[in-house]
Every structure is written in C-alpha cells, then in structure tokens.
Enzyme design. Structure first.
Site: not given
Ligand code: NDP
Length: 478
Positions: A172, A225, A247, A281, A379
């Site tokens: 997903k 995320g 992560e 991140c 962040e």
């Molecule tokens: P989100 O947490 O909003 O989304 C990450 C993924 O989770 C997306 O595919 C999102 O879907 C999905 N998602 C959202 N809600 C749910 C749920 N309730 N259940 C299951 N899946 C869900 O993060 P972002 O996409 O905005 O990414 C940015 C964030 O990611 C930043 O905080 C960043 O620091 C972090 N990040 C961390 C990294 C690491 O390796 N530590 C690397 C890169 C980013 P959808 O977007 O389609 O709603």
C-alpha cells in the site's frame, strides 16, 4: 497516466473513488488520475498473496534472484522515465530522483545476490551424534506501507528483501506517490514476479491501509511514515502478534564545532537541510553551533542559502524543488510563520520562479526560540532549519539529544576525541562525523532510536533478519 491495482497477477481499476494528481511544480498541470481501492481490495490482495506463498517460498533463492536481477536491469533501462514520473508527481528534483532510481537498481542487485548466500549456522549439540543447525524461513505474507518522499527507493528496499527471502507482499503506497508505484509495479511484473507474489493496492491510508492492518491475514508489516501513523501500525500488529517494523520521523541535529573545516561543512549542512526540500526523515533540522564560530557559520550559511537554485523539479539546474503537496505546503508554511512571529529569520532563499505556480517554500534559517519551541522540537519535514548556539561541548550534546526522536545526528570537527565522544553519546541510530545527517547506504543497517523507530533495522543484512524467522533444527544420526 492512471493508477491501477495489481492483484493476483491481474491489473484492474478499483472503484473506491478517484483523485486527480497535480504536478507540485506547476499545480495547474494534471498529471493523471488515481483510482482508489475499497477495503475489500486489500482483503483480495491478501488472499492472492497467501495463495502464491507456498510456490514462491518453495523456490530456490537462486531462482528468486533471477527475477530481482531482471528487475534491476529493467529499472536501469527505464531510469530516466521513472525518475521523471516521480519528480513530476512529488516534486523531488530530477537529478536527485535519478540518483534514487539508481539506488533502487543497486538494492535489487544486492538482494538478488542474497539468494545464494549462507543464512544459518551449525551449533555444536550436547548430545552425541546430533547435528544441530539453524535455518531461516520466510515470514509469510508481508504488508508493506510506504511514504511518498522516496517513492522508488523505500518500496524497493522493503519489497526486494521480502521477496528474496521467499515472502509474498501486499503493498500500500502513499496516495501521493501512487502513479510512481503503479509504474514500479509494472516493471516488477515485467521482470517476472509471479502472479500473487506482489500485490499493489492503491488507496487512502485511513481506509485501505487500516484494512490491511485489521482485516488481512498477514505475518508481518514493514512501515515507513510519520510517528503518529507508525504508532497505530505498531499497536495493530502487537494486538495480532504480528512481527512489525516501523521507521518514522526525525528531528536530526548537526553539531558544528569551532575547529570544523567550514569549506566542507557548509555544503554538507546545506545539502542535509535543503535537498529534497528538507523532506527526508534524515534531513538536518537543527544546527547546533559552538558559539566561538556561530557568527561565521551563520554568515556563510546565509550566503549559501541565497544561492540555492529553487525551481521546477524537472529542470536539471534545480537544486530545490517545491514541497510535495498542498498539505505539505500548509504544514511547512505554518512553521515559517512561527519562525517569523516567535524567532528571528537569519536567512531566506530567493528565486526568479513564480512561486505561486506550485508548492514552493523558500529555504529558511531561523533562530531566537527556546529549546522547547515547536521549531526545535517538532518534525517540520520542509526546508526550514533552526540554528542554536552552544557554550560548551556538553551543552551541544545535551541540545542534540533533547528530542523525542533519534534517527540521525552529525558532528563537524577535526577533534578526534570530540568526534568519538559524539559517536558514543549521540542518541541516534545513524551517527556521522564530517558527513551530512542524510545519506543512507543500502548495504548498511538503517533505523532510529527513541520515537523514530520500532528499534528494528532495515536494509543491509538487517533486512534479512526482519523478513525471515529462525528455525533451530536438530538431527540424531546415531
Ligand atoms: P504518513 O504516516 O502519513 O503515511 C505513511 C503511509 O502510511 C502512507 O502510505 C499512508 O497512506 C499510510 N497510512 C496513513 N494512515 C494509515 C493507517 N491508519 N493505517 C495504515 N496505513 C496508513 O507519512 P507520510 O507519507 O506523510 O510520510 C512522511 C513521514 O514519513 C515523515 O514523518 C517522515 O519522517 C517519515 N519518514 C520516515 C523515514 C524513515 O525511514 N524513518 C523515511 C521517510 C519518511 P496515505 O498517504 O495514502 O494516506
């Protein structure tokens, strides 16, 4: 372009709604349409993955490797068009995006090679005539949930090790990177990933992502995320006793000591804070500077920020593109306003580009806020860095660690003792000397401490540990 789901080897268009995709560099331009899934699509993908599991898990690692080698070849062949699509979809400058696709090629080759590497050990048994050894077996069906900021590399650094270890996958991706995800899946399908071994489900996190966690028969979940979503993922997996890795966010610090070689340090700070418009991140978000060189560092950073080339992601000279979306724009500009209201803006980028055409936020360096201010603690995920002065090394370390996050931290110094103390005392999963906070190598373990991670590691050999489970085998032959 239109997104599609790939489930059980069939391409189809789900019927849970549509969403227009606009180019963040020029929002008037519509790039394509997303077709969103319903929760039932995630369930169907789970069934397909479960059905495909025995055959894929039963193949030799060498046979699975052939698929990954072929995928590496195809990603290489289509490097430019894939990079252009991703740049147009989420705004990462094309030069960086080409580098990201190339990284995916290397990751595919690296994990392909793992198909024939030894993954067990022989352990002496206490009993006579007993052969005791360990072997690694696949986890089973793995859910992969990815963000938009590395739309090619992050999915590949999860999917490639999952597949080589014999798992099947339901993926997903973030909505904001779903055209890219469709193309990535097309290339993997063309490489010969069998029906049901990888399944792509496009849709909203709150519905389809949540359905994946709640209603699909999974054996593991790998998530990257935000910390808020990651905690929900962890709670859902823990309640089902499913193995998971999350992560998450970071608030990464770069410490600059008085003896740093500033000619090398300033470009590393600029790249750490402003490449990908700060949407990494591992981006440098706090710059902690020895007061002895504070004014000089600020002056040099201000000059460097003024010369950052801000522009459309697809222009080859662009160093910093727009942020990825309206939501990102609103969030990041709220921190810009906070800096203007509560602190002092030391430097701001400039550009000839009409910034109203896309989601452009000019790079900013701010100061003058207390350490508990949101600019120093939250962040931002955008091109805004906060600079703080420290009167002693101890104070610099305390500031560095004064965050709930623990992903990456750097020090710039020529002093070996301070460098080694930093590596010891910085509370972060990636600790670096004279290198920017960003910069992940696929052959090394990657992950954070504190609220940045579930304390597992991705990439390198660590990924193989996550995507397998260990069996201890004993054979009596007396
Ligand atoms: P989100 O947490 O909003 O989304 C990450 C993924 O989770 C997306 O595919 C999102 O879907 C999905 N998602 C959202 N809600 C749910 C749920 N309730 N259940 C299951 N899946 C869900 O993060 P972002 O996409 O905005 O990414 C940015 C964030 O990611 C930043 O905080 C960043 O620091 C972090 N990040 C961390 C990294 C690491 O390796 N530590 C690397 C890169 C980013 P959808 O977007 O389609 O709603």
């Amino acid at each position: 372009m239109e997104s599609r789901n790939w489930i059980g080897g069939e391409w189809y268009t789900p019927t849970g709604g549509t969403m227009a995709v606009h180019n963040p560099s020029r929002t008037a331009e519509q790039l394509g349409t997303l077709y969103l899934s319903r929760p039932e699509d995630a369930v169907a993908a789970g069934h397909a993955a479960r059905q495909a599991l025995p055959k894929w898990a039963g193949m030799t690692g060498a046979a699975r490797a052939e698929v990954l080698y072929k995928a590496a070849e195809l990603f290489h062949q289509h490097l430019d068009s894939l990079a252009r699509l991703a740049s147009a979809e989420m705004g990462k400058p094309i030069t960086e995006m080409r580098g990201e696709v190339m990284r995916a090629v290397h990751i595919l080759r690296y994990y392909a090679a793992e198909g024939v590497r030894a993954i067990g050990s022989v352990i002496p048994a206490n009993g006579k005539d007993v052969l005791q050894f360990t072997k690694r077996v696949p986890l089973g069906v793995v859910g992969v949930i990815t963000p938009w900021n590395f739309p090619v590399a992050i999915p590949i650094w999860k999917i490639a090790p999952a597949l080589i270890c014999g798992n099947t996958v339901v993926w997903k991706p973030a909505e904001m990177a779903s055209l890219t995800a469709t193309r990535v899946t097309e290339l993997l399908a063309e490489a010969g990933v069998p029906a049901g071994v990888l399944n792509l489900v496009i849709g909203e996190g709150a519905t389809v992502g949540q359905a994946l966690l709640d209603a699909v028969d999974l054996d593991g979940v790998s998530f990257t995320g935000s910390t808020t979503t990651g905690r929900k993922v962890a709670a859902a997996c823990a309640s089902r006793n499913i193995k998971y890795q999350t992560e998450m966010g970071g608030k990464n610090a770069a410490v600059v000591w008085r003896d740093a070689d500033l000619a090398k340090t300033i470009p590393a700070l600029i790249s750490g804070a402003f490449s990908s418009a700060g949407q990494k991140c591992t981006a440098t978000s706090r710059i902690i500077v020895d007061r002895a060189c504070f004014d000089e560092v600020v002056a040099r950073l201000a000059d460097a920020i003024a010369s950052i080339r801000v522009g459309p992601a697809l222009e080859p000279e662009t160093y910093m593109g727009p942020v990825a979306s309206q939501a990102q724009y609103d969030k990041v500009t709220s921190y810009v306003r906070l800096a203007e209201q509560d602190g002092q803006v030391l430097a701001r980028g400039r550009t000839d580009v009409d910034t109203t055409l896309g989601y452009y936020v000019l790079p900013m360096l701010a100061t003058g806020v207390a350490v508990d201010h949101p600019l120093v603690q939250e962040e931002i995920f955008g091109p805004v860095a906060t600079i703080l002065a420290a009167d002693s090394f101890e104070e610099a370390m305390a500031l560095c660690n004064q965050t709930v996050y623990g992903l990456s931290a750097s020090i710039f110094t020529q002093d070996l003792q301070k460098a080694l103390r930093f590596l010891e005392e910085a509370e972060a999963g990636l600790v670096r000397v004279n290198l920017e906070t960003a910069g992940v190598e696929y052959q090394s373990p990657f992950g954070g401490m504190k609220a940045s991670s579930s304390h597992t590691r991705e990439q390198g050999q660590a990924a193989l540990e996550f995507y397998t489970q260990v069996k201890t085998c004993a054979v009596y032959y007396g």
